[in-house]
Design a protein around this motif. Structure first.
Motif: not given
Length: 368
Positions: A135, A139, A144, A148
């Protein structure tokens, strides 16, 4: 002639009355003069007859004034060790009454299924670590959102915390000694099921002992932290210690202050719970040691003794320093003092007396 005299006095009776009155007055005056001479002689005679008192010379000595109190020895630290995790007590690893060292294992509880729970927690932690890394990478590329990423991080922290908690629970199934001391007693028996906080055993640190005593509000100001104190135990030992604690608030019921004396007991030769007398040295004073029988009270009720100075009785107020089996030490004196030891009840301050010593009395008896 006699008839003429009789006629003369018969004609003048007042002359006979005057004569009789003159004789009576003369007789009365002569008696008063005799009584006056006797009364004058009596005080002179009494003045020469002085009250004899027996005296003894006491020389003042420098002694220690101290405060004597009572208490008992106690372990400086006493602890009840309780279970930090729930589980069945499998065994004690040390016998009661044995010395222990800090960090030494004392008892062991059942681990139960905590190891399998730890394996699951470690596997979940590995998963959460991978998820957070993925993640975080997405990101950075903008695929993302921050929400999240924060969710993944929270899941990772939760997994890490779970692993730490299980490791701690497993470690806590082994009960360790928090300090050096003595394993006093086990409170429960092996096989008992324990919840968190249930007592397991009792420890005591007897490498240092405390003697607790109560000091009156009149004497508490004379003591200071760190000052020496001497403790006599009922078992016969005499130990030097120091004042470790002085309460700043008095007991509301007794108006006394708690004082603790610290004793070194590295050799473990002294026992806790033993009755003790404590002596606190205060100051050095000059005092004489006399029998309680010579003590007297003045007209104001002050305690002291009667002495003789230049054949005159003097009352010397005195303070009791300490009491020994064979006499009492009184302060308020210096040098040599002729104390009345017999006859003090028959004389007052300011009376002139005839002081004699025991040796002089014996010499007079032999001469007689």
């Amino acid at each position: 002639m006699s008839v003429a005299v009789k006629q003369f006095f018969a004609a003048r009776p007042y002359i006979l009355s005057i004569f009789i009155v003159a004789v009576v007055v003369f007789w009365m005056l002569s008696g008063q003069m005799t009584n006056a001479d006797e009364a004058k002689a009596e005080p002179e005679k009494a003045a020469h007859k002085l009250t004899r008192v027996q005296v003894k010379t006491y020389t003042a000595e420098t002694i220690e004034r101290s405060l004597h109190l009572y208490g008992q020895t106690e372990a400086r630290r006493q602890s009840v060790i309780s279970a930090e995790v729930s589980g069945r007590l499998l065994e004690f690893l040390v016998a009661e009454g044995r010395p222990i060292k800090k960090g030494q294992a004392l008892a062991r509880l059942d681990i139960q299924d905590r190891r399998s729970q730890l394996l699951r927690a470690e596997a979940l932690l590995e998963q959460r670590t991978i998820e957070y890394a993925g993640v975080k990478a997405l990101s950075k590329q903008g695929f993302q959102g921050k929400a999240r990423l924060a969710e993944a991080k929270a899941a990772l922290v939760d997994a890490e915390s779970n692993v730490k908690s299980l490791n701690l629970a497993i470690d806590n199934t082994l009960v360790l000694a928090p300090y050096n001391g003595i394993f006093e007693e086990n409170i429960v028996e092996a096989g008992a099921y324990l919840g968190i906080g249930d007592p397991i055993l009792r420890l005591a640190d007897t490498q240092q002992l405390l003697v607790r005593t109560d000091v009156s509000e009149r004497d508490i100001s004379q003591l200071s932290l760190g000052e020496k104190a001497y403790v006599n135990l009922v078992t016969g030992e005499e130990v030097e210690g120091s004042i470790d604690f002085i309460a700043t608030l008095s007991d509301p019921n007794t108006r006394t202050f708690k004082v603790e004396v610290l004793l070194d007991n590295q050799q473990q030769q002294l026992m806790a719970g033993v009755s003790a007398s404590v002596r606190f040295p205060l100051e050095e004073v000059e005092a004489i040691k006399v029998s309680p029988a010579v003590l007297a009270l003045d007209e104001q009720g002050n305690l002291g003794v009667k002495t003789v100075v230049d054949d005159v009785v003097q009352f010397v107020p005195a303070s009791l320093v300490r009491s020994d089996p064979d006499g009492a030490w009184l302060s308020g004196f210096s040098g040599d003092n002729d104390v009345i030891i017999l006859g003090q009840g028959f004389v007052r301050e300011g009376d002139k007396v005839e002081p004699v010593t025991k040796a002089e009395l014996l010499a007079q008896e032999r001469a007689e």
